[in-house]
Write a protein that holds these residues in place. Structure first.
Motif, short mmCIF file in Angstrom:
data_model
loop_
_atom_site.label_atom_id
_atom_site.label_comp_id
_atom_site.label_asym_id
_atom_site.label_seq_id
_atom_site.Cartn_x
_atom_site.Cartn_y
_atom_site.Cartn_z
N UNK A 1 -2.10 -4.57 -8.11
CA UNK A 1 -2.11 -3.13 -7.85
C UNK A 1 -1.18 -2.38 -8.80
N UNK A 2 -0.03 -2.98 -9.09
CA UNK A 2 0.96 -2.29 -9.91
C UNK A 2 0.95 -2.67 -11.39
N UNK A 3 0.27 -3.77 -11.75
CA UNK A 3 0.27 -4.20 -13.15
C UNK A 3 -1.12 -4.21 -13.78
N UNK A 4 -2.15 -4.23 -12.94
CA UNK A 4 -3.51 -4.27 -13.46
C UNK A 4 -4.02 -5.67 -13.74
N UNK A 5 -3.15 -6.68 -13.60
CA UNK A 5 -3.55 -8.07 -13.80
C UNK A 5 -2.99 -8.92 -12.67
N UNK A 6 -3.53 -10.12 -12.50
CA UNK A 6 -3.05 -11.03 -11.45
C UNK A 6 -1.84 -11.82 -11.96
N UNK A 7 -1.05 -12.40 -11.06
CA UNK A 7 0.05 -13.26 -11.50
C UNK A 7 -0.42 -14.41 -12.39
N UNK A 8 -1.59 -14.96 -12.09
CA UNK A 8 -2.15 -16.05 -12.90
C UNK A 8 -2.41 -15.58 -14.32
N UNK A 9 -3.01 -14.40 -14.46
CA UNK A 9 -3.28 -13.85 -15.79
C UNK A 9 -1.98 -13.55 -16.53
N UNK A 10 -0.97 -13.09 -15.81
CA UNK A 10 0.33 -12.82 -16.44
C UNK A 10 0.93 -14.09 -16.99
N UNK B 1 6.75 -12.26 0.57
CA UNK B 1 5.34 -12.05 0.93
C UNK B 1 4.87 -13.17 1.85
N UNK B 2 3.95 -12.83 2.73
CA UNK B 2 3.50 -13.80 3.73
C UNK B 2 2.66 -14.92 3.13
N UNK B 3 1.94 -14.59 2.04
CA UNK B 3 1.14 -15.64 1.38
C UNK B 3 0.84 -15.24 -0.06
N UNK B 4 0.27 -16.19 -0.78
CA UNK B 4 -0.05 -15.99 -2.20
C UNK B 4 -1.05 -14.86 -2.41
N UNK B 5 -2.03 -14.75 -1.51
CA UNK B 5 -3.08 -13.74 -1.64
C UNK B 5 -2.51 -12.32 -1.59
N UNK B 6 -1.64 -12.06 -0.60
CA UNK B 6 -1.03 -10.73 -0.48
C UNK B 6 -0.19 -10.39 -1.71
N UNK B 7 0.55 -11.38 -2.19
CA UNK B 7 1.39 -11.17 -3.38
C UNK B 7 0.52 -10.87 -4.59
N UNK C 1 -2.50 -9.55 -4.73
CA UNK C 1 -3.07 -8.20 -4.62
C UNK C 1 -2.02 -7.14 -4.94
N UNK C 2 -0.81 -7.34 -4.44
CA UNK C 2 0.30 -6.40 -4.69
C UNK C 2 0.61 -6.35 -6.19
N UNK C 3 0.71 -7.52 -6.81
CA UNK C 3 1.04 -7.61 -8.24
C UNK C 3 -0.03 -6.92 -9.08
#
Length: 270
Positions: free
Chosen positions: A256-265, A244-250, A252-254
């Motif tokens: 979209x498919x999981x319902x939570x952010x990487x930080x929340x995970x 991914x080009x940056x943290x923000x795009x990643x 949003x992608x994460x």
């Protein structure tokens, strides 16, 4: 020949259960053509005789064996009682929730066969007996993985499914499983498979009713979860590792498919 105006769809799994193993029900030794409501069925037969019909193909039962019925197959059987064996039912979510890529690969590999024949029955029988009473999810994953791995040791003389031989979807999954880094571009894998993105997409839709991008996303999200769970990498580092080009795009992608952010995970994991 059996005929019907509509193919019956069966659902033998309770809504909350993702995996289930039960002894073969002797009242189900003869069935009518049907397919399953979104789950894989593995039927281990240690003792019986008869025939299995899957997508119009007749298979003579030779025990011990494992019948592999994918969720898109239409099948029925005529077996002589007493039938001895086990039925394993598996929903996609069981595999999707696992962080073990090897389970994903083994399920894909098993799906290439209609019937797998064993030289002896006791090993698989014992493992299925254990899985039938196991409630711990980690133990369920471990036992299921061992069952698949042991089963695939016997595939030399087994019968491959005609519907999946040389299948673009199967080859696509194999590429995703074999390569340590998943690339977030369908065109990249289409090129490796010597086909077009459109053909790859059609193959995925036919096999699992998902687009190629959705199949790819499943692998990317699973790898993302593994990196977030098992490593000390920052979210930015994980994003870079996955292309991914940056943290923000990643992020949003994460989400979209999981319902939570990487930080929340990361926060919800011990």
């Amino acid at each position: 020949m059996m005929t019907a105006k509509k193919i019956q769809v069966k659902d033998k799994l309770e809504h909350q259960r993702l995996i289930k193993v039960v002894a073969f029900d002797l009242s189900k030794n003869v069935t009518k053509p049907h397919k399953h409501n979104g789950y894989l069925e593995l039927v281990f037969l240690s003792s019986t005789v008869g025939r299995h019909y899957i997508d119009g193909r007749e298979i003579i039962i030779r025990t011990p064996c494992l019948l592999v019925i994918r969720k898109d197959n239409v099948h029925h059987w005529e077996l002589a009682n007493p039938v001895k064996g086990f039925v394993l039912l598996l929903k996609d979510r069981f595999v999707d929730q696992s962080l073990d890529f090897e389970i994903n690969r083994l399920v894909d590999e098993i799906g290439r066969f209609d019937t797998i024949y064993f030289k002896e029955a006791k090993t698989i029988e014992n493992l299925l007996e254990l899985l039938a009473v196991e409630e711990n999810k980690i133990c369920q994953e471990g036992l299921f993985k061992v069952i698949l791995a042991k089963t695939l040791e016997y595939t030399t003389d087994s019968r491959k499914s005609k519907s999946t031989q040389d299948n673009i979807y199967v080859k696509f999954c194999a590429l995703l499983n074999e390569n340590p880094r998943v690339i977030n571009h369908v065109a990249h894998y289409a090129s490796m498979l010597n086909t077009s993105p459109q053909n790859l997409n059609a193959a995925c839709k036919k096999n699992v009713n998902l687009t190629a991008s959705e199949v790819l996303a499943g692998y990317i999200i699973k790898e993302a979860k593994r990196l977030l769970f098992y490593t000390t990498n920052s979210i930015s580092e994980v994003a870079f590792e996955l292309g991914f080009s940056d943290k923000s795009n990643f992020s949003k992608y994460f989400k979209r498919y999981t319902g939570i952010t990487p930080t929340q995970f990361k926060k919800r994991e011990p």
